[in-house]
Structure formats: structure tokens, C-alpha cells
Scaffold this active site. Structure first.
Site, short mmCIF file in Angstrom:
data_model
loop_
_atom_site.label_atom_id
_atom_site.label_comp_id
_atom_site.label_asym_id
_atom_site.label_seq_id
_atom_site.Cartn_x
_atom_site.Cartn_y
_atom_site.Cartn_z
N GLY A 12 0.81 -1.22 0.00
CA GLY A 12 0.00 0.00 0.00
C GLY A 12 0.84 1.27 0.00
N ARG A 37 -2.26 -9.06 -2.11
CA ARG A 37 -1.78 -9.34 -3.49
C ARG A 37 -0.26 -9.50 -3.48
NH1 ARG A 37 -6.37 -6.41 -4.47
NH2 ARG A 37 -5.48 -4.56 -3.51
N TYR A 140 -14.76 4.61 8.93
CA TYR A 140 -13.31 4.53 9.10
C TYR A 140 -12.89 5.23 10.40
CZ TYR A 140 -8.43 5.79 7.88
OH TYR A 140 -7.07 5.98 7.86
C1 AKB Z 1 -8.30 9.00 4.28
O1 AKB Z 1 -8.44 10.03 3.59
O2 AKB Z 1 -9.21 8.20 4.54
C2 AKB Z 1 -6.94 8.75 4.88
C3 AKB Z 1 -6.79 9.31 6.24
C4 AKB Z 1 -6.84 10.77 6.46
O3 AKB Z 1 -6.63 8.57 7.17
N1 AKB Z 1 -5.91 9.29 4.02
#
Ligand code: AKB
Length: 316
Positions: A12, A37, A140
Site C-alpha cells: 500500500g 496481493r 473509518y
Molecule cells: C483518508 O483520507 O481516509 C486517509 C486518512 C486521512 O486517514 N488518508
């Protein structure tokens, strides 16, 4: 005993450069690069590994007598909004597998990245403090916020040596970002080099904290090398980097390419960006392990333009 390092997500954006840096420091034979991968950029041991498969992970830890894991596997903000449960499962299951390996004494040390996504609309937006209101609004961000607390818990209850940084948006040309809200700040360089133009998916005045990858890698390794007693923050450290808007980044590119054109078509990612800080206070990292950034906006733009040209095989 020599450090034996396992990188999860070595293919990554962060993994690509961290693998190179740690190979220089420890010898490539001591850095085991894994990803879902096949990996082609590492001349040490490489394995295909799904980090959510706890048994496969344990086999690799045993096979290579791993001491330290850099866990870089994650589904980023924009992608995880489209598949919330999958994002949550990937981000949390893989973290637990690694934390449990350390709790059960199979490994000694962990690096796990957090993000500015742990902050939300109720967080102070400017110069966001290390400790503040945290109500993340994305899948996230929720996974990173929960992950930080789990890291702190495993450190306090089981003595696990886990260290973490809340990365700002990361900018690099060697590895490519995938599925983040901050990806525009990488894509813009490919637009500038290939078409002398770019359409930004963030609005022109949306400020975000960003960091050039060289600074991010150095910060990561400096934190991992810091004496245990200096690492007093076991959730995750704020790192500031450089704050700018798409319009300011475009103006910095125009210094080298005066005809560069930018226009704006903000989409759902702009809403995510608006819920994040525009600048960060990283004085805790500076005090606890002497963090000092090196890159300015102009220096970063210069290296990105040259780097992307090199990558695309275009003469500077
Ligand atoms: C995202 O944009 O999701 C990442 C982050 C800020 O953790 N680059």
C-alpha cells in the site's frame, strides 16, 4: 536478538516506502513484506496474506520468528462509507489478531496507524489538541477511534507495546493511495503532469492537514525507536504536517507550471473532509519523542512533481 519485522499491507501507500526504509535500516532479509496481493518491490521475503486470517498470520509470525509488526492494513474513509460492515470487519479484526499475538507473547512490538478521521464535527477544527472531543462521523473514523482505545487497553491491561500515529492525509509518488478523502492531493500531481489540469473532488477552500511521506515514515520509525518510558500516549499521537486547501496546492503547483488549470466538482468526500480538522496541534509528539517535521508545502510540491515525472518516465 535481531529485530525481525513483519509488514502487513506492504504493497500500500505507506507500506511501499516503509518497506524500503526498514530494509535499509535492518537489512531486507529481516523485513517480511505481506499483502493480499503479490508484492514486487521488495527483495527480501514476501508472502501473500489476508490479515483477517488469524491462523495464516500466526503461521507467518512463527515461520520468520517475527518480533515487530507494522500493521498497515485498512479500508480508508471514502471506500468504507460504501461498505460499512466490511470496512469495520477488516479494520477491527486484523487489529485484534495482531494485538492478541502480542498479548500472548508471540511478538514484542506493534505499530498501528490511526488517522485525523478520529475527529468529527464537534472537535475544535483549528489546531486540534491531542486530547479533545472525539465524535467521528465516518465508519473509518469510528474504527480508528475504537482501535486507539483498544491499543491503550492492551497496553494497560496486558503490557502490550503498541504505538500509533494519527496520520494526516499522506502524499507520496512511490506508493499510491486507495480510497481516501485526502487522495486528491496525490491525484492532482498526476493531473498536472499528464494534462496540466485537474478537477478536484474537494472544494477549493477545504483545508486539511497533510504530510509528505518521507516525514511520515521518519515519524513512524522515530516513534518505534523511542524509549518505552517516553511513549506516554498509548492511544495515538497527533502529527500536524502541512495544512492547505486545494486552491493553495494548485497555486504551489503553478509556480512550476504557470498554465496549470484546476476546477472543482466537490462530491461526498468534501462532506467527510469538512468534518475533519483543518490543522493539528502536535506538541505532545514534539515533547514526548522530539518529533520535528522537515517538509514545507513548496519542498513537497517540488519532490512530487519530479517524482511523478520519474514514475511516468517523463523527462523533467
Ligand atoms: C483518508 O483520507 O481516509 C486517509 C486518512 C486521512 O486517514 N488518508
Amino acid at each position: 536478538m535481531n529485530e525481525r519485522i513483519l509488514i502487513l499491507g506492504a504493497g500500500g501507500q505507506i507500506g511501499t516506502e516503509l518497506c524500503e526504509y526498514l530494509s535499509r535500516k535492518h537489512g531486507s532479509e529481516n523485513v517480511i513484506a505481506t499483502d493480499i496481493r503479490a508484492i514486487s518491490h521488495h527483495d527480501g521475503p514476501c508472502e501473500i496474506l489476508d490479515a483477517t486470517d488469524a491462523d495464516a498470520l500466526k503461521q507467518i509470525v512463527d515461520k520468520y520468528s517475527i518480533t515487530t509488526v507494522y500493521h498497515l492494513v485498512a479500508m480508508l474513509s471514502a471506500t468504507a462509507e460504501k461498505m460499512p460492515e466490511k470496512g469495520w470487519a477488516l479494520n477491527m479484526d486484523s487489529l485484534f489478531h495482531v494485538l492478541n499475538l502480542a498479548r500472548d507473547k508471540h511478538i514484542k512490538k506493534i505499530f498501528w496507524p490511526s488517522s485525523i478521521a478520529v475527529f468529527g464535527l464537534t472537535t475544535p477544527k483549528h489546531n486540534t489538541p491531542q486530547r479533545t472531543i472525539m465524535e467521528p462521523g465516518t465508519v473509518y473514523g469510528i474504527s480508528k477511534s475504537a482501535g486507539e482505545l483498544w491499543c491503550q487497553y492492551y497496553h494497560r491491561v496486558y503490557g502490550v507495546d503498541v504505538r500509533s500515529i494519527r496520520y494526516p492525509g499522506l502524499i507520496s509518488w512511490k506508493g499510491e493511495p486507495g480510497g481516501g478523502t485526502t487522495d486528491y492531493a496525490v491525484d492532482i500531481f498526476y493531473g498536472a503532469i499528464k494534462d496540466n489540469a485537474y478537477t478536484s473532488f474537494l472544494a477549493e477552500d477545504t483545508y486539511l492537514p497533510m504530510m509528505y511521506m518521507s516525514d511520515a515514515i521518519r515519524a513512524t520509525v522515530e516513534l518505534m525507536d523511542a524509549p518505552d518510558e517516553n511513549v506516554r500516549t498509548r492511544t495515538s499521537y497527533n502529527l500536524a504536517g502541512i495544512s492547505f486547501s486545494p486552491a493553495e496546492l494548485a497555486n504551489a503547483i503553478k509556480k512550476a507550471q504557470p498554465d496549470f488549470q484546476i476546477d472543482y466538482a466537490p462530491d461526498f468526500r468534501n462532506e467527510i473532509a469538512l468534518s475533519w480538522p483543518s490543522s493539528i496541534d502536535d506538541s505532545t509528539a514534539q515533547t514526548e519523542w522530539n518529533w520535528q517535521p522537515e517538509y514545507t508545502l513548496d519542498r513537497m510540491v517540488d519532490e512530487m512533481l519530479n517524482g511523478v515525472k520519474t514514475k511516468l518516465n517523463i523527462k523533467a
